[in-house]
Each structure stands twice: as C-alpha cells, then as structure tokens.
Scaffold this motif. Structure first.
Motif, short mmCIF file in Angstrom:
data_model
loop_
_atom_site.label_atom_id
_atom_site.label_comp_id
_atom_site.label_asym_id
_atom_site.label_seq_id
_atom_site.Cartn_x
_atom_site.Cartn_y
_atom_site.Cartn_z
N LEU A 62 87.52 53.16 44.40
CA LEU A 62 87.79 54.35 43.60
C LEU A 62 87.59 55.61 44.44
CD1 LEU A 62 85.95 53.19 40.35
CD2 LEU A 62 88.41 53.44 40.63
N MET A 63 86.51 55.60 45.21
CA MET A 63 86.28 56.75 46.10
C MET A 63 87.41 56.88 47.12
SD MET A 63 83.58 58.76 45.72
CE MET A 63 83.09 59.31 47.36
N ALA A 64 87.89 55.75 47.64
CA ALA A 64 88.97 55.79 48.62
C ALA A 64 90.24 56.39 48.02
CB ALA A 64 89.25 54.39 49.15
N SER A 65 90.50 56.08 46.75
CA SER A 65 91.69 56.64 46.11
C SER A 65 91.59 58.16 46.01
CB SER A 65 91.87 56.03 44.71
OG SER A 65 92.25 54.67 44.80
N LEU A 66 90.42 58.64 45.60
CA LEU A 66 90.25 60.10 45.53
C LEU A 66 90.37 60.74 46.90
CD1 LEU A 66 89.34 59.57 42.60
CD2 LEU A 66 87.44 61.17 42.98
N ARG A 67 89.75 60.09 47.88
CA ARG A 67 89.77 60.69 49.22
C ARG A 67 91.19 60.68 49.81
NH1 ARG A 67 90.93 59.09 54.06
NH2 ARG A 67 89.72 57.16 53.87
N HIS A 68 91.98 59.67 49.49
CA HIS A 68 93.36 59.65 49.97
C HIS A 68 94.16 60.81 49.37
CE1 HIS A 68 92.72 55.71 51.78
NE2 HIS A 68 93.93 55.80 52.30
N HIS A 87 82.60 58.14 53.26
CA HIS A 87 83.97 58.01 52.75
C HIS A 87 84.90 59.10 53.30
CE1 HIS A 87 83.64 54.67 49.92
NE2 HIS A 87 82.38 55.04 49.80
N GLY A 88 84.42 59.91 54.21
CA GLY A 88 85.28 60.87 54.87
C GLY A 88 85.68 62.06 54.03
N VAL A 89 84.85 62.42 53.07
CA VAL A 89 85.17 63.57 52.22
C VAL A 89 85.09 64.86 53.03
CG1 VAL A 89 84.36 64.94 50.25
CG2 VAL A 89 84.35 62.43 50.13
N ASP A 90 86.08 65.72 52.86
CA ASP A 90 86.10 67.02 53.52
C ASP A 90 85.46 68.04 52.58
OD1 ASP A 90 86.65 69.49 54.67
OD2 ASP A 90 88.59 68.83 55.46
N ARG A 91 84.26 68.48 52.91
CA ARG A 91 83.53 69.41 52.05
C ARG A 91 83.96 70.86 52.25
NH1 ARG A 91 77.34 67.25 52.97
NH2 ARG A 91 77.63 65.12 52.17
N GLU A 92 84.67 71.12 53.31
CA GLU A 92 85.04 72.50 53.62
C GLU A 92 86.15 73.03 52.73
OE1 GLU A 92 83.28 74.22 55.82
OE2 GLU A 92 82.07 72.41 56.08
N LEU A 93 86.79 72.14 51.99
CA LEU A 93 87.94 72.55 51.17
C LEU A 93 87.53 73.17 49.83
CD1 LEU A 93 90.26 69.46 51.74
CD2 LEU A 93 90.45 71.72 52.79
N TYR A 106 95.06 67.82 30.20
CA TYR A 106 95.57 66.60 29.56
C TYR A 106 95.64 65.46 30.58
CZ TYR A 106 96.97 69.41 25.54
OH TYR A 106 96.97 70.23 24.43
N VAL A 107 95.34 64.25 30.12
CA VAL A 107 95.36 63.09 30.99
C VAL A 107 96.80 62.70 31.31
CG1 VAL A 107 94.78 60.63 31.17
CG2 VAL A 107 93.16 62.23 30.11
N GLU A 108 97.09 62.64 32.61
CA GLU A 108 98.40 62.16 33.07
C GLU A 108 98.36 60.65 33.30
OE1 GLU A 108 101.23 63.78 33.57
OE2 GLU A 108 100.70 65.91 33.58
N ARG A 109 97.26 60.15 33.84
CA ARG A 109 97.08 58.72 34.07
C ARG A 109 95.60 58.38 33.91
NH1 ARG A 109 101.57 58.11 33.35
NH2 ARG A 109 103.20 57.13 34.63
N ALA A 110 95.33 57.24 33.24
CA ALA A 110 93.99 56.66 33.22
C ALA A 110 94.13 55.25 33.79
CB ALA A 110 93.44 56.62 31.80
N TYR A 111 93.70 55.07 35.01
CA TYR A 111 93.81 53.78 35.69
C TYR A 111 92.54 52.98 35.38
CZ TYR A 111 96.68 56.99 38.52
OH TYR A 111 97.56 57.96 38.95
N SER A 112 92.68 51.82 34.78
CA SER A 112 91.52 51.00 34.47
C SER A 112 91.84 49.55 34.81
CB SER A 112 91.14 51.14 33.00
OG SER A 112 92.18 50.66 32.18
N GLY A 113 90.83 48.71 34.69
CA GLY A 113 91.02 47.31 35.08
C GLY A 113 90.85 47.16 36.57
N ASP A 114 91.91 46.91 37.28
CA ASP A 114 91.84 46.84 38.74
C ASP A 114 91.78 48.24 39.34
OD1 ASP A 114 92.05 44.07 38.60
OD2 ASP A 114 94.24 44.12 38.72
N VAL A 115 91.20 48.34 40.52
CA VAL A 115 91.23 49.61 41.25
C VAL A 115 92.68 49.93 41.61
CG1 VAL A 115 90.49 50.82 43.35
CG2 VAL A 115 88.93 49.22 42.20
N PRO A 116 93.17 51.11 41.28
CA PRO A 116 94.57 51.41 41.59
C PRO A 116 94.78 51.57 43.09
CG PRO A 116 93.45 53.39 40.84
CD PRO A 116 92.48 52.25 40.65
N PRO A 117 95.91 51.15 43.61
CA PRO A 117 96.19 51.37 45.03
C PRO A 117 96.16 52.87 45.33
CG PRO A 117 97.79 49.86 44.05
CD PRO A 117 97.02 50.45 42.92
N PRO A 118 95.54 53.27 46.41
CA PRO A 118 95.52 54.70 46.76
C PRO A 118 96.91 55.32 46.80
CG PRO A 118 93.95 53.51 48.12
CD PRO A 118 94.72 52.47 47.36
#
Length: 241
Positions: free
Chosen positions: A106-112, A150-156, A215-227
C-alpha cells in the motif's frame, strides 16, 4: 452488514469471513461501463453494484471522504482528512509498520503516485495520508524511518503520515470513521488453517483515491492494487479535473 464492532467484539473468524466476502465486491481498479455521477472523474468501476450490495463499511465510489483530525507528528501539527478539499486530490491508506504483508504494498502504491506526480509536474495537486492504527508501536521515530525506507520525498510538502493519539483513538478514526477494520492478534490462539499467524493485526486492505471536491474516485480493497493501476487512475483524475 454491520462491521463497525470494536476489535474486542469482533470474532476473528467472522472478521476473516467478512473481509473475504467484501473483498470480492470492493476491489475496483479498472474502468467500468460509464457513470452519470457528476461528482467524479473516473467511470464507475466494474464491481460497483456488488460493492453497494455488500454494504461495505468504508467509503466507496462517489461517497464523501469522512472527516477526522489526527496528529501528523513528523510535521509537528494536526491534519484534518478533509483539509485539502477544494485544493488537492488525496490518497489515503491504513497501515501498521510491522506488517510484513499488505502494508508495504500500500505504501509502495502511494509512493509510486508521488514519484509520478514529480515526473509529470502535478505534485502540488495531490496529498498523501497514510494512517497508522498501531500508535503504541508506531512512534514518530519509527514512522520517520518507515517513510525513509519507502523512499518518501518529504520536501514536496504533500505527504502527511497520521498517527492517532492512542489505540482507542485509532479505533475511532480508522475503524469507526473510515470503516477499515483491524484487530490485534496478540491474544489469538493458534489458527488451524495457518492464517496470518505472524501478524500483529488482521486488517482490511484499503486504499482510497478522493478528488479535490472530497468524493471517492476509487476504493481499492481486497488485494493490494498494482501501483501502475493507482498511478493511472490518479493521473486520469488530475488530467480530467
């Protein structure tokens, strides 16, 4: 189906059964057959009707993002989950840093998405809010190390890791407000089926993409969504706004 029970009242096998049942309906990542919902950019996901019928406890396509104010200790401030309504699209997820399974994905998806926002110059149009439901273990130092790993860029200035003040507050925010179920497994007896034996928590796997209007555009649940799926959807929302 009511899945807002507190962790102490959630039977472990019931939790697994409910999560498995709703996962099928809740997974959404591909574009569907079109939508008349004027509040969202993305088309209705294929599984939307089944998700509605399943009456899942978390916000789904077209729903409003719930509001809660939670400390962001790495920024030394508190942030409200609706703080960027009218300003930025927002991605939420719910994690604990000791998780060996879904949470790193999940973190990888956000970071991507953060990486893509840099490459395609929309970093100032998105915000990221991972929320821990394990505040006793996930101290500010541990959360900081987790972001770095996880390689998060904090400067942004677009990443806000949120940490509820206590386990009780984590239940209020994560489970009762956002409908993301979790349960400690510390007292769980051995599972004859061998499910999640090494996990500190069982939890719903959930990642939410909300637009600037909240408003929610997507709620990904169940499996981790591909980044790549999350990146594509986020970019479509940004470009279509």
């Amino acid at each position: 189906m009511n899945t807002h029970s507190s962790p102490s009242t959630v039977d472990r096998r019931t939790f697994l059964r409910v999560t498995a049942a709703t996962a099928v309906a809740g997974t959404a990542g591909c574009l569907g057959q079109g939508s008349s919902n004027e509040n969202v950019v993305l088309d209705e996901p294929d599984a939307h009707e089944r998700t509605v019928e399943a009456d899942v406890p978390w916000p789904i396509y077209g729903d409003r993002i719930p509001e809660a104010t939670v400390p962001a200790p790495l920024l030394e401030r508190s942030v409200t989950t609706t703080a960027f309504t009218g300003e930025r699209h927002t991605l939420f997820t719910f994690i604990f840093t000791r998780c060996p399974g879904a949470c790193p994905g999940l973190m990888a998806s956000l970071r991507h998405v953060q990486d893509d926002s840099i490459s395609n110059e929309y970093a100032d149009e998105v915000a990221f809010m991972p929320i821990t439901f394990d505040p006793e273990y996930d101290t500010p130092d541990i959360l900081g190390e987790y972001e770095e790993r996880h390689g998060v860029d904090r400067e942004l200035d677009n990443w806000y890791t949120l940490r509820p003040e206590s386990p009780e507050r984590a239940t209020e925010v994560v489970e009762e407000t956002f409908g993301c179920m979790f349960e400690s497994t510390e007292d769980a007896e051995s599972d004859s089926e061998g499910e999640m034996m090494d996990m500190e928590f069982m939890h719903t796997t959930l990642l939410i993409l909300a637009n600037k209007d909240g408003y929610v555009e997507r709620a990904y649940s169940g499996d981790v969504p591909p980044p790549s799926t999350v990146v594509e959807d986020a970019r479509t929302v940004v470009e279509g706004w």
